[in-house]
Design an enzyme around this catalytic site. Structure first.
Site, mmCIF file in Angstrom:
data_model
loop_
_atom_site.group_PDB
_atom_site.id
_atom_site.type_symbol
_atom_site.label_atom_id
_atom_site.label_comp_id
_atom_site.label_asym_id
_atom_site.label_seq_id
_atom_site.Cartn_x
_atom_site.Cartn_y
_atom_site.Cartn_z
ATOM 1 N N GLY A 124 -11.434 3.355 -13.033
ATOM 2 C CA GLY A 124 -10.828 3.972 -11.853
ATOM 3 C C GLY A 124 -9.316 3.846 -11.958
ATOM 4 N N GLN B 117 -0.761 3.900 -9.320
ATOM 5 C CA GLN B 117 -0.721 3.137 -10.572
ATOM 6 C C GLN B 117 -0.013 3.898 -11.688
ATOM 7 O OE1 GLN B 117 -5.158 2.059 -10.393
ATOM 8 N NE2 GLN B 117 -4.239 0.306 -11.427
ATOM 9 N N CYS C 173 -7.784 -5.219 -12.915
ATOM 10 C CA CYS C 173 -6.968 -4.080 -12.508
ATOM 11 C C CYS C 173 -6.029 -3.719 -13.647
ATOM 12 C CB CYS C 173 -6.160 -4.450 -11.257
ATOM 13 S SG CYS C 173 -5.130 -3.110 -10.660
ATOM 14 N N LEU C 174 -5.919 -2.410 -13.930
ATOM 15 C CA LEU C 174 -5.054 -1.976 -15.028
ATOM 16 C C LEU C 174 -3.587 -2.317 -14.759
ATOM 17 C CD1 LEU C 174 -6.623 1.515 -15.870
ATOM 18 C CD2 LEU C 174 -7.062 -0.697 -16.958
ATOM 19 N N HIS D 190 -11.856 -0.523 -4.393
ATOM 20 C CA HIS D 190 -10.711 -1.090 -5.133
ATOM 21 C C HIS D 190 -9.575 -0.066 -5.202
ATOM 22 C CE1 HIS D 190 -8.952 -3.435 -8.656
ATOM 23 N NE2 HIS D 190 -8.312 -2.286 -8.736
ATOM 24 N N GLU D 191 -9.923 1.190 -5.555
ATOM 25 C CA GLU D 191 -8.898 2.227 -5.678
ATOM 26 C C GLU D 191 -8.314 2.590 -4.315
ATOM 27 O OE1 GLU D 191 -7.898 2.538 -8.551
ATOM 28 O OE2 GLU D 191 -9.674 1.710 -9.522
ATOM 29 N N HIS E 235 -5.570 0.347 -3.350
ATOM 30 C CA HIS E 235 -4.295 0.699 -3.993
ATOM 31 C C HIS E 235 -3.495 1.662 -3.105
ATOM 32 C CE1 HIS E 235 -4.178 -1.202 -7.905
ATOM 33 N NE2 HIS E 235 -5.391 -0.791 -8.218
HETATM 34 ZN ZN ZN Z 1 -6.514 -1.632 -9.666
#
Ligand code: ZN
Length: 206
Positions: A55, A60, A102-103, A144-145, A148
């Site tokens: 995701g 991000q 998380c990226l 989660h997204e 963000h």
């Molecule tokens: Zn994340």
């Protein structure tokens, strides 16, 4: 056919890491779905796959829009590519604990407690309404997204003991980011915020 004004241009996208100001900023609803944004969404999928994610939220890649992409398989040729524009979550039910990463915080992984099921209403890039009742991994990724888009990271959802555990990691991320800015490898926070303001003005209501 719509020509893009210079004010609406989207430059090359790249994954940004904590504490890039885009990650702490509440993203604004998108009111203009244009060609540069569609191209940006394609690029978001590429960036997500390259980084091994399932995701990716627009902020991000330093785009201040309420939009995220998901493919639970993590592979371009498998699973289903989903785009959620201006998503709204409702009807949280149950509880589930699962490890998340998380990226934008590479290397940090922690157990996170979230509702097990949730309903999401959103729009596709073509402006088609999307309504899904989610559970399992997809429910987790979408929550989660969605966080963000509200400027929250999964580390904001940890119990106290776990928060202490990640504090040192977050401090290191901040030191690395500040070091890159000091060496000119990253623009100043002021410049980064001005770019977010420009992109927001191009596709969001005031
Ligand atoms: Zn994340």
């Amino acid at each position: 056919m719509e020509t893009t004004s210079p004010a609406a241009e989207i430059g090359p996208l790249a994954l940004v890491e904590y504490p890039h100001p885009a990650l702490a900023r509440r993203a604004k609803p998108v009111v203009r779905l244009d060609d540069p944004l569609a191209a940006a969404v394609d690029r978001m999928f590429e960036i997500m796959y390259e980084a091994g994610g399932i995701g990716l939220a627009a902020n991000q890649v330093a785009l201040p829009y309420r939009l995220f992409v998901v493919n639970c398989s993590g592979h371009p040729d498998e699973g289903e590519e989903l785009v959620f524009v201006n998503p709204v979550l409702s009807k949280p039910r149950g509880t589930a604990v699962q490890e998340e990463g998380c990226l934008s915080l590479p290397g940090v992984r922690m157990d996170v407690r979230r509702p097990a099921r949730v309903v999401v209403d959103a729009w596709s890039l073509d402006g088609e309404p999307l309504h899904l009742d989610l559970d399992g991994l997809l429910a987790r990724v979408v929550q989660h997204e969605y966080d963000h888009l509200d400027g929250r990271l999964f580390t904001d959802r940890l119990p106290e003991a776990a928060t202490l555990e990640v504090r040192r990691s977050l401090e290191t991320f901040r030191e690395v980011f500040a070091g890159k800015q000091a060496r000119g490898e990253l623009p100043s926070t002021e410049v980064l915020v001005a770019e977010l303001d420009r992109l927001e003005a191009a596709r969001c209501t005031a």
